[in-house]
Design a protein around this motif. Structure first.
Motif, mmCIF file in Angstrom:
data_model
loop_
_atom_site.group_PDB
_atom_site.id
_atom_site.type_symbol
_atom_site.label_atom_id
_atom_site.label_comp_id
_atom_site.label_asym_id
_atom_site.label_seq_id
_atom_site.Cartn_x
_atom_site.Cartn_y
_atom_site.Cartn_z
ATOM 1 N N GLN A 185 0.826 -1.204 0.000
ATOM 2 C CA GLN A 185 0.000 0.000 0.000
ATOM 3 C C GLN A 185 0.863 1.258 0.000
ATOM 4 O OE1 GLN A 185 -2.485 -0.693 3.469
ATOM 5 N NE2 GLN A 185 -4.251 -1.158 2.183
ATOM 6 N N ALA A 186 1.868 1.285 0.865
ATOM 7 C CA ALA A 186 2.770 2.441 0.929
ATOM 8 C C ALA A 186 3.510 2.627 -0.391
ATOM 9 C CB ALA A 186 3.760 2.268 2.080
ATOM 10 N N SER A 187 3.896 1.519 -1.013
ATOM 11 C CA SER A 187 4.608 1.589 -2.294
ATOM 12 C C SER A 187 3.716 2.155 -3.390
ATOM 13 C CB SER A 187 5.116 0.198 -2.691
ATOM 14 O OG SER A 187 6.043 -0.296 -1.757
ATOM 15 N N PHE A 188 2.470 1.723 -3.411
ATOM 16 C CA PHE A 188 1.536 2.253 -4.408
ATOM 17 C C PHE A 188 1.238 3.731 -4.163
ATOM 18 C CE2 PHE A 188 -0.186 -2.218 -5.310
ATOM 19 C CZ PHE A 188 0.435 -2.281 -6.547
ATOM 20 N N GLN A 189 1.149 4.118 -2.901
ATOM 21 C CA GLN A 189 0.914 5.531 -2.588
ATOM 22 C C GLN A 189 2.074 6.403 -3.081
ATOM 23 O OE1 GLN A 189 -0.026 4.965 1.677
ATOM 24 N NE2 GLN A 189 -1.942 6.038 1.292
ATOM 25 N N LYS A 190 3.285 5.887 -2.983
ATOM 26 C CA LYS A 190 4.456 6.622 -3.474
ATOM 27 C C LYS A 190 4.411 6.794 -4.992
ATOM 28 C CE LYS A 190 7.599 5.334 0.279
ATOM 29 N NZ LYS A 190 8.774 4.520 0.670
ATOM 30 N N LEU A 191 3.721 5.864 -5.668
ATOM 31 C CA LEU A 191 3.566 5.997 -7.114
ATOM 32 C C LEU A 191 2.494 7.024 -7.477
ATOM 33 C CD1 LEU A 191 3.699 2.307 -8.450
ATOM 34 C CD2 LEU A 191 5.564 3.949 -8.187
ATOM 35 N N GLY A 192 1.678 7.409 -6.483
ATOM 36 C CA GLY A 192 0.664 8.414 -6.734
ATOM 37 C C GLY A 192 -0.765 7.940 -6.605
ATOM 38 N N ILE A 193 -0.953 6.711 -6.145
ATOM 39 C CA ILE A 193 -2.309 6.169 -6.016
ATOM 40 C C ILE A 193 -2.919 6.620 -4.687
ATOM 41 C CG2 ILE A 193 -3.631 4.028 -5.746
ATOM 42 C CD1 ILE A 193 -1.652 2.773 -7.775
ATOM 43 N N THR A 194 -4.126 7.149 -4.757
ATOM 44 C CA THR A 194 -4.823 7.615 -3.557
ATOM 45 C C THR A 194 -5.945 6.630 -3.200
ATOM 46 O OG1 THR A 194 -6.288 8.960 -4.928
ATOM 47 C CG2 THR A 194 -4.302 10.025 -4.058
ATOM 48 N N ASP A 195 -6.627 6.867 -2.079
ATOM 49 C CA ASP A 195 -7.715 6.000 -1.595
ATOM 50 C C ASP A 195 -7.255 4.545 -1.590
ATOM 51 O OD1 ASP A 195 -10.172 5.277 -0.612
ATOM 52 O OD2 ASP A 195 -11.196 5.313 -2.556
ATOM 53 N N ILE A 196 -6.096 4.332 -0.987
ATOM 54 C CA ILE A 196 -5.415 3.041 -1.088
ATOM 55 C C ILE A 196 -6.207 1.897 -0.464
ATOM 56 C CG2 ILE A 196 -4.039 3.289 1.038
ATOM 57 C CD1 ILE A 196 -2.834 1.857 -2.362
ATOM 58 N N GLU A 197 -6.987 2.157 0.580
ATOM 59 C CA GLU A 197 -7.745 1.083 1.231
ATOM 60 C C GLU A 197 -8.786 0.483 0.293
ATOM 61 O OE1 GLU A 197 -7.386 -0.597 3.989
ATOM 62 O OE2 GLU A 197 -5.655 0.559 4.672
ATOM 63 N N ASN A 198 -9.328 1.287 -0.593
ATOM 64 C CA ASN A 198 -10.277 0.765 -1.581
ATOM 65 C C ASN A 198 -9.565 0.212 -2.811
ATOM 66 O OD1 ASN A 198 -12.780 1.222 -0.275
ATOM 67 N ND2 ASN A 198 -12.630 3.400 -0.741
ATOM 68 N N PHE A 199 -8.386 0.779 -3.112
ATOM 69 C CA PHE A 199 -7.664 0.331 -4.299
ATOM 70 C C PHE A 199 -6.994 -1.023 -4.084
ATOM 71 C CE2 PHE A 199 -3.917 0.233 -7.116
ATOM 72 C CZ PHE A 199 -4.575 0.350 -8.341
ATOM 73 N N PHE A 200 -6.337 -1.190 -2.923
ATOM 74 C CA PHE A 200 -5.635 -2.453 -2.664
ATOM 75 C C PHE A 200 -5.515 -2.700 -1.175
ATOM 76 C CE2 PHE A 200 -1.726 -4.981 -1.989
ATOM 77 C CZ PHE A 200 -2.124 -6.127 -2.666
ATOM 78 N N ALA A 201 -6.205 -3.725 -0.694
ATOM 79 C CA ALA A 201 -6.131 -4.125 0.711
ATOM 80 C C ALA A 201 -6.350 -5.623 0.806
ATOM 81 C CB ALA A 201 -7.163 -3.366 1.543
ATOM 82 N N HIS A 202 -6.208 -6.156 2.008
ATOM 83 C CA HIS A 202 -6.290 -7.599 2.219
ATOM 84 C C HIS A 202 -7.662 -8.151 1.861
ATOM 85 C CE1 HIS A 202 -5.678 -11.220 5.172
ATOM 86 N NE2 HIS A 202 -5.575 -11.579 3.921
ATOM 87 N N LYS A 203 -8.721 -7.437 2.232
ATOM 88 C CA LYS A 203 -10.079 -7.968 2.070
ATOM 89 C C LYS A 203 -10.817 -7.427 0.858
ATOM 90 C CE LYS A 203 -10.697 -9.013 6.965
ATOM 91 N NZ LYS A 203 -11.529 -8.832 8.171
ATOM 92 N N ALA A 204 -10.289 -6.395 0.209
ATOM 93 C CA ALA A 204 -10.951 -5.821 -0.953
ATOM 94 C C ALA A 204 -9.934 -5.073 -1.804
ATOM 95 C CB ALA A 204 -12.068 -4.871 -0.517
ATOM 96 N N HIS A 205 -10.197 -5.019 -3.110
ATOM 97 C CA HIS A 205 -9.270 -4.320 -3.990
ATOM 98 C C HIS A 205 -9.928 -4.020 -5.329
ATOM 99 C CE1 HIS A 205 -8.187 -8.769 -4.206
ATOM 100 N NE2 HIS A 205 -8.818 -8.538 -5.338
ATOM 101 N N ASN A 206 -9.245 -3.222 -6.114
ATOM 102 C CA ASN A 206 -9.695 -2.855 -7.447
ATOM 103 C C ASN A 206 -9.790 -4.092 -8.342
ATOM 104 O OD1 ASN A 206 -9.054 -1.848 -10.369
ATOM 105 N ND2 ASN A 206 -9.626 0.007 -9.245
ATOM 106 N N GLN A 207 -10.723 -4.051 -9.289
ATOM 107 C CA GLN A 207 -10.921 -5.176 -10.218
ATOM 108 C C GLN A 207 -9.653 -5.516 -10.986
ATOM 109 O OE1 GLN A 207 -13.681 -7.073 -10.462
ATOM 110 N NE2 GLN A 207 -12.697 -8.368 -12.008
ATOM 111 N N LEU A 208 -8.768 -4.543 -11.129
ATOM 112 C CA LEU A 208 -7.501 -4.760 -11.833
ATOM 113 C C LEU A 208 -6.750 -5.970 -11.285
ATOM 114 C CD1 LEU A 208 -5.437 -3.406 -13.871
ATOM 115 C CD2 LEU A 208 -4.480 -2.246 -11.862
ATOM 116 N N PHE A 209 -6.768 -6.133 -9.962
ATOM 117 C CA PHE A 209 -6.017 -7.216 -9.330
ATOM 118 C C PHE A 209 -6.685 -8.574 -9.579
ATOM 119 C CE2 PHE A 209 -4.993 -3.334 -7.069
ATOM 120 C CZ PHE A 209 -3.613 -3.350 -7.140
#
Length: 211
Positions: free
Chosen positions: A24-48
């Protein structure tokens, strides 16, 4: 455990340490916001999900990350490094444990995985343990990107059961994700939620009467 003849192991955070917070921290450094909805243990973006089922290629996954970050200039290496930061490692004792368990049960690996992580893990195993793959440690290793299916959907469990003629009542599934445990139970599997770190796998197996 009584009446258990077969065990299906998850990989991440059962055998091999992963850390969602680091990714999550690595993706945030790339510029991704709302990280808990984008990528987390129990839920994530359809991309994954799409990447883990082989519906999109590594290049399409990387382009999805660029779009999510709003940074078309991100390199493949930057994206792969951020994505692979999830992967921590494992210990030789866990490989020894798997061989010990295999002597008593039919054992299988069932992992939600993807091409970028899979390649990193195989290279890591070769460099660290001189292991080329997991063929010696399980009767068969299943990875979502090869099956075009992923946990917790019931069809992935049904395929493993059918291909290996396994009775779900005699089969135990071990995973660290509650939603995957629920999916396994829907097809009649016995299931244990792994709440310890992979370094405690041996103690976990003994505490649950597996070894």
């Amino acid at each position: 455990m009584q009446n258990i003849k077969n065990i299906i192991f998850d990989y991440g955070n059962v055998i091999f340490d992963i850390d969602f917070k680091i990714a999550q921290a690595s993706f945030q450094k790339l510029g991704i916001t709302d990280i808990e909805n984008f990528f987390a243990h129990k839920a994530h973006n359809q991309l994954f999900d799409d990447f883990e089922t082989g519906a999109i290629s590594p290049s399409e996954f990387r382009e999805g990350i660029r779009n999510a970050a709003g940074k078309p200039e991100l390199t493949d290496e930057q994206i792969d490094d951020a994505w692979n930061s999830l992967l921590i490692g494992t210990i030789q004792e866990n490989h020894d444990l798997l061989l010990e368990v295999k002597e008593k049960y039919r054992t299988f690996l069932l992992s939600n995985n993807n091409e970028i992580h899979y390649d990193w893990i195989i290279n890591y195993l070769k460099a660290t343990f001189q292991i080329n793959d997991y063929d010696a440690y399980f009767e068969k290793a299943y990875f979502s990107q090869h099956m075009k299916l992923r946990k917790p959907n019931t069809n992935i469990f049904e395929q493993v059961l059918k291909e290996n003629n396994l009775n779900p009542a005699e089969t135990l599934f071990i995973d660290d994700s509650p939603q995957h445990i629920e999916g396994a139970k829907k097809v009649g599997l016995n299931a244990l939620l792994m709440t310890e770190k992979p370094a405690q796998l041996g103690a976990f197996l003994k505490a649950n009467g597996i070894l």
